[in-house]
Design an enzyme around this catalytic site. Sequence first.
Site, PDB file in Angstrom:
ATOM      1  N   LYS A 175       0.834  -1.206   0.000  1.00 21.54           N
ATOM      2  CA  LYS A 175       0.000   0.000   0.000  1.00 21.54           C
ATOM      3  C   LYS A 175       0.871   1.260   0.000  1.00 21.54           C
ATOM      4  O   LYS A 175       2.081   1.176   0.142  1.00 21.54           O
ATOM      5  CB  LYS A 175      -0.953  -0.045   1.201  1.00 21.54           C
ATOM      6  CG  LYS A 175      -1.800  -1.328   1.249  1.00 21.54           C
ATOM      7  CD  LYS A 175      -2.795  -1.441   0.101  1.00 21.54           C
ATOM      8  CE  LYS A 175      -3.267  -2.848  -0.198  1.00 21.54           C
ATOM      9  NZ  LYS A 175      -3.983  -3.577   0.798  1.00 21.54           N
TER      10      LYS A 175
HETATM   11  C1  LIG Z   1      -4.974  -4.665   1.024  1.00 20.95           C
HETATM   12  C2  LIG Z   1      -6.446  -4.654   0.916  1.00 20.95           C
HETATM   13  C3  LIG Z   1      -7.281  -5.125   1.948  1.00 20.95           C
HETATM   14  C4  LIG Z   1      -6.785  -5.849   3.158  1.00 20.95           C
HETATM   15  O1  LIG Z   1      -5.809  -5.259   3.865  1.00 20.95           O
HETATM   16  P1  LIG Z   1      -4.849  -6.142   4.792  1.00 20.95           P
HETATM   17  O2  LIG Z   1      -4.085  -5.093   5.538  1.00 20.95           O
HETATM   18  O3  LIG Z   1      -4.001  -6.976   3.896  1.00 20.95           O
HETATM   19  O4  LIG Z   1      -5.706  -6.944   5.690  1.00 20.95           O
HETATM   20  C5  LIG Z   1      -8.638  -4.998   1.789  1.00 20.95           C
HETATM   21  N1  LIG Z   1      -9.178  -4.462   0.692  1.00 20.95           N
HETATM   22  C6  LIG Z   1      -8.426  -4.029  -0.316  1.00 20.95           C
HETATM   23  C7  LIG Z   1      -9.091  -3.423  -1.508  1.00 20.95           C
HETATM   24  C8  LIG Z   1      -7.041  -4.125  -0.254  1.00 20.95           C
HETATM   25  O5  LIG Z   1      -6.300  -3.708  -1.285  1.00 20.95           O
END
Ligand SMILES: *Cc1c(COP(=O)(O)O)cnc(C)c1O
Length: 392
Positions: free
Chosen positions: A195
């Site tokens: 992210k």
């Molecule tokens: C990364 C992501 C998640 C989940 O996040 P985590 O921190 O991996 O649990 C949920 N929704 C979307 C769209 C994502 O890209």
Amino acid sequence: MSAPASAPTAKPAAPYLPMTRPTIDDETISGVAEVLRSGWLTSGPKVKELEAKLSDYCGGRPVRVFNSGTCTMEIALRLAGVGSGHEVITTPLSWVATSNVILEVGARPVFVDIDPVTRNIDLARVEAAITPATRAIIPVDLAGLPVDRDRLYAIAKKHNLRVVEDAAQSFGSAWNGKKIGAFGDFVSFSFHPNKNITTIEGGALVLNNEAEVKLAEQYRLQGVVRTGFDGMEVEVVGGKFNLTDVAARVGLGQLPRIDEFNAKRRELARAYFAAFEAPAARALSLQLPPRDFNSTNWHMFQVVLPEDRLALTRAEVMAQLHTAGIGTGVHYPAIHRFAVYRRLGWKDGDLPIAERVCRSILTLPLFPAMTLGDIARVVDALTGILQRHLKS
Ligand SMILES: *Cc1c(COP(=O)(O)O)cnc(C)c1O
């Protein structure tokens, strides 16, 4: 005289270009070492400091951090009272976490097809999916591009629905000049390493009031409430979702750099658009993302391959790019086609736009440490592969 045996005979191959890579500075690494030496490793002062800074970032709204983005959405659904017998509307084009949390709280996911341009849930189709059992909507800002918040909240208000914004990918994005997280109902962020900022694993939930904060803290850690030196009560069944101070320290080093990171991503996205404008690339009729430089944080740059015109599969395109030293990804396969969701009755053909886009979508490398030269290399490689395999 012949050259020494060690002399290079060919131009060295460029280093492998991954699809994404976090930028962690030395100051953050030293800060993590300090936390490790401090004697306090799990949730403590660094978690509190990160929560305060995130709250400032989100216009003063209360924010709590957790050990994933996924659990923040599950907890938001619990806070909204969503459970057995309820329906939650969401998109089929997301990481499967988005709909798994709906199942986790005992509710039923209702998928609504996407807009082929934004690739986000098609808000024009949402009202038709609302039933008396609907309690909430989980929109996803795919690749960081925000779902239309005006229209979303107009629908939610009209039908008395809660919203859990899956803003895992849109930290640093904005809607009409307002930061995602600074307004709206529940807003969930992820700080996974892919992210735009990371805490290694981790996430944050933006809440509405102190009552929600109190309950969210209980769900975060076994439902425990402590009072005085020795008092402890458990009124709800909570989980084990707390973030460590080590992780929070990584986040404290990342947060001040979010605008710089996103400015770099924007510059690289502009370079992708410019390179794909070249006649050879244009002739391939790749579908590019919306040309947005106001609202998205450019979490990803995704193209949709022209499947009808290609004599090779997406997997073969990815394999050839890999051989050329370029990493790519698929974000995502359509959720309703997974076995768990088929067992609930979803089938091929239910969401034709998402199915088509998910078959051919491809995520190209994009991360702050990339160079403009890397962008040219990706576009040249992809264009070349596609040109060599066009159906005649
Ligand atoms: C990364 C992501 C998640 C989940 O996040 P985590 O921190 O991996 O649990 C949920 N929704 C979307 C769209 C994502 O890209």
